[in-house]
Design a protein around this motif. Structure first.
Motif, short mmCIF file in Angstrom:
data_model
loop_
_atom_site.label_atom_id
_atom_site.label_comp_id
_atom_site.label_asym_id
_atom_site.label_seq_id
_atom_site.Cartn_x
_atom_site.Cartn_y
_atom_site.Cartn_z
N ASN A 91 26.49 44.78 38.92
CA ASN A 91 25.13 44.96 38.38
C ASN A 91 24.88 46.39 37.93
OD1 ASN A 91 24.21 42.25 38.78
ND2 ASN A 91 24.23 42.70 40.98
N GLY A 92 25.92 47.14 37.77
CA GLY A 92 25.76 48.52 37.28
C GLY A 92 25.64 49.56 38.37
N ARG A 93 25.13 49.15 39.52
CA ARG A 93 25.03 50.07 40.68
C ARG A 93 24.91 49.21 41.93
NH1 ARG A 93 20.00 50.91 38.57
NH2 ARG A 93 18.38 49.69 39.60
N GLY A 94 24.80 49.86 43.06
CA GLY A 94 24.65 49.09 44.30
C GLY A 94 25.98 49.00 45.03
N GLU A 95 26.29 47.79 45.45
CA GLU A 95 27.49 47.63 46.26
C GLU A 95 28.76 47.56 45.40
OE1 GLU A 95 28.53 44.52 49.64
OE2 GLU A 95 26.41 45.18 49.58
N ILE A 96 29.80 48.21 45.88
CA ILE A 96 31.07 48.22 45.14
C ILE A 96 31.79 46.89 45.31
CG2 ILE A 96 33.38 49.25 45.07
CD1 ILE A 96 32.20 51.89 45.65
N ASN A 97 32.36 46.40 44.24
CA ASN A 97 33.18 45.20 44.29
C ASN A 97 34.64 45.63 44.51
OD1 ASN A 97 34.20 42.56 43.85
ND2 ASN A 97 34.47 43.00 41.67
N GLN A 98 35.11 45.47 45.74
CA GLN A 98 36.44 45.98 46.09
C GLN A 98 37.55 45.40 45.22
OE1 GLN A 98 37.15 48.52 47.91
NE2 GLN A 98 35.06 48.79 48.67
N LYS A 99 37.38 44.14 44.84
CA LYS A 99 38.41 43.49 44.01
C LYS A 99 38.57 44.21 42.67
CE LYS A 99 39.54 39.38 45.92
NZ LYS A 99 40.84 38.83 46.01
N GLY A 100 37.48 44.75 42.18
CA GLY A 100 37.54 45.49 40.93
C GLY A 100 38.37 46.75 41.09
N LEU A 101 38.09 47.49 42.14
CA LEU A 101 38.87 48.70 42.41
C LEU A 101 40.35 48.36 42.57
CD1 LEU A 101 36.74 50.79 44.97
CD2 LEU A 101 37.16 51.32 42.56
N GLU A 102 40.60 47.25 43.27
CA GLU A 102 41.99 46.84 43.54
C GLU A 102 42.77 46.62 42.25
OE1 GLU A 102 42.34 43.30 46.03
OE2 GLU A 102 41.20 44.44 47.55
N PHE A 103 42.13 45.98 41.27
CA PHE A 103 42.86 45.72 40.02
C PHE A 103 43.35 47.03 39.42
CE2 PHE A 103 42.68 45.67 35.33
CZ PHE A 103 43.85 44.94 35.11
N TYR A 104 42.44 48.01 39.34
CA TYR A 104 42.83 49.28 38.72
C TYR A 104 43.80 50.07 39.62
CZ TYR A 104 39.40 47.90 35.32
OH TYR A 104 38.72 47.18 34.36
N ASP A 105 43.68 49.89 40.94
CA ASP A 105 44.66 50.50 41.84
C ASP A 105 46.06 50.00 41.50
OD1 ASP A 105 43.54 52.28 43.64
OD2 ASP A 105 42.72 50.68 44.90
N HIS A 106 46.15 48.68 41.35
CA HIS A 106 47.46 48.09 41.06
C HIS A 106 48.00 48.58 39.71
CE1 HIS A 106 46.36 44.56 43.90
NE2 HIS A 106 46.87 45.57 44.55
#
Ligand code: BGP
Length: 479
Positions: A91-106
């Motif tokens: 939603n642009g801000r608020g809680e982080i979606n960990q799965k999103g970070l994971e994709f870019y981590d990989h």
């Protein structure tokens, strides 16, 4: 200036290629991703070529390993990609979606293992739709805080591995299409708002650059600007003035502000007279000055030629060629300032984009003379109809010629004294062109994806892939 011998490319020159999240990833609503402005816009009938969307794009989200393998095999030194804000904050801000970070981590880890330097673009046009709905996105100053918050999360999370960052991709293009031509989201035509939106984007850009230097002091960050150097149609002083006007309003307006934290006088006075200058708040110029970039990203595709345009009865803005039929673009301009005209010295692509390698050298020199900052060529490439022939080969020799001539121009600019950090071909794989579907292809790697039907999305190396591999291997000596 003719050099007897050209300087070699620097040893650590970043040879690479680029992409943008919306144009390659697909998986538009997977793993908690929120909807972006583009996810919404492409669903409005008539907005994109044959109604194409990035729902699947070229499925890089699921095939990134294969894509990185192809990059590694080519010997690529750098890969420029963008993060989809809506994967991190749906939603642009608020809680982080960990799965999103994971994709870019990989993705980043895969690049690092293969010794490919990641260049991360924070914003390549896919704004969280929630922010557009809530306060109009870039139309409100609230975007500054949300964009900074999102960016800082990325600095904290990826800063140990990513040293090169692009803040905003082509602010001049996304705001022009979004608020002037109405051909990109949010599809508005409002000149006054256009300049206000740009002021907010400038502030947001400065704000993230300022924060960046606190979090990643050993990294480098800069915006990528779509610079199309202006030429005069003739030696008539009126045409030369028209080209000057275009340079002031279309280039200095943005780049001066990025680098010097102030708007250029001529453009500002013109806009103030017209009642179009943005509203400035106390402290804005302090922030703009504090957000000085370490380099400027140059996205170079073409030059534009201008002639005089009368105030009374002069021509205004018009549409660009999204048909792929040569000669269908129309001249456009601002009455009293300038109008475009075809340059008889230049060949054009099927989408009427001028092919002008000398223009790249001119761009690099003008930017160096004015700003004195290193330049990363963050995009350059040729969009054409590519055909997979019966033997499974893509004979894109025209692309090789395009890239070769532009790389020579870069080497000439380096010999002139320009500090060029690297060169990213647009694009690595074929990908979705925002308004031209899949028929306008840019990739070094062909992807079996089309506007209609379901396809296997297989990757096929084009002739240009093999050619670029040798260019990289030889550090630009084998062209
Ligand atoms: C730049 C954008 C890219 C890419 C490229 C080619 O302006 O940063 O995202 O799309 O242009 O443009 P097009 O696909 O319209 O040919």
């Amino acid at each position: 200036m003719i050099h007897q011998t050209l300087k070699p490319f620097p040893k650590d020159f970043l040879w690479g290629a680029a992409s943008a999240a919306y144009q390659v990833e697909g998986a538009w609503d997977e793993d908690g991703k929120g909807a972006s402005n583009w996810d919404k816009f492409v669903r409005i009938p008539g907005k994109t070529f044959k109604g194409t969307t990035g729902d699947v794009a070229v499925d890089h989200y699921h095939r990134y390993k294969e894509d990185v393998r192809l990059m590694a095999e080519m010997g690529m030194k750098t890969y420029r990609f963008s993060v989809a804000w809506t994967r991190i904050f749906p939603n642009g801000r608020g809680e982080i979606n960990q799965k999103g970070l994971e994709f870019y981590d990989h993705l980043i880890n895969e690049l690092k293992v293969n010794k490919i330097e990641p260049i991360l673009t924070l914003y390549h046009w896919d704004l969280p739709q929630a922010l557009q709905d809530e306060y109009g996105g870039w139309e409100s100053r609230r975007i500054i805080e949300d964009f900074t918050n999102y960016s800082v999360e990325l600095f904290k999370h990826f800063g140990d591995r990513v040293k090169y960052w692009v803040s905003l991709n082509e602010q001049n293009i996304f705001t022009n299409h979004g608020y002037h031509l109405a051909t990109h989201p949010p599809g508005i035509k409002d000149e006054k708002l256009f300049y206000q939106v740009n002021h907010h984007a400038n502030l947001a850009n400065a704000s993230v650059i300022k924060e960046f230097h606190k979090y990643i002091p050993d990294g480098k960050i800069g915006p990528s600007f779509a610079y199309s150097p202006s030429y005069a149609a003739s030696s008539s002083p009126k045409d030369i003035m028209a080209a000057e006007n275009a340079e002031e309003l279309n280039s200095h307006w943005w780049m001066d502000t990025y680098v010097w934290g102030k708007y250029p006088e001529v453009a500002w006075n013109y806009l103030e007279e017209k009642g179009l200058a943005p509203l400035i708040e106390k402290g804005d110029f302090d922030l703009l000055k504090e957000g000085k970039p370490d380099f400027i990203g140059l996205n170079y595709y073409q030059t534009t030629t201008f002639e005089e345009n009368p105030l009374e009865g002069g021509i205004g803005s018009s549409e660009m060629n999204t048909t792929g039929k040569k000669g269908t673009s129309k001249d456009s301009g601002i009455p009293g300032l300038y109008k475009t005209i075809a340059n008889p010295n230049l060949e054009r692509t099927n989408w009427d984009w001028n092919i002008d390698p000398q223009g790249l050298r001119i761009a690099l020199r003008r930017m160096t003379n004015r700003y004195g900052l290193p330049i990363l060529i963050s995009e350059n490439g040729l969009g054409e109809y590519d055909k997979l022939d019966a033997d499974g080969v893509v004979q894109d020799d025209y692309r090789i010629e395009y890239l070769r001539s532009h790389i020579i121009a870069i080497q000439e600019a380096i010999s002139d004294g320009v500090d060029v950090m690297g060169y990213c071909v647009w694009s690595f794989t074929d990908l979705l062109s925002w308004l031209n579907g899949f028929q306008k292809r840019y990739g070094l790697v062909y992807v079996n994806q089309h506007e209609e039907g379901v396809h296997d999305l297989r990757r096929i190396k084009k002739n240009s892939y093999y050619w670029y591999k040798k260019v990289i291997e030889s550090n630009g000596t084998s062209l």
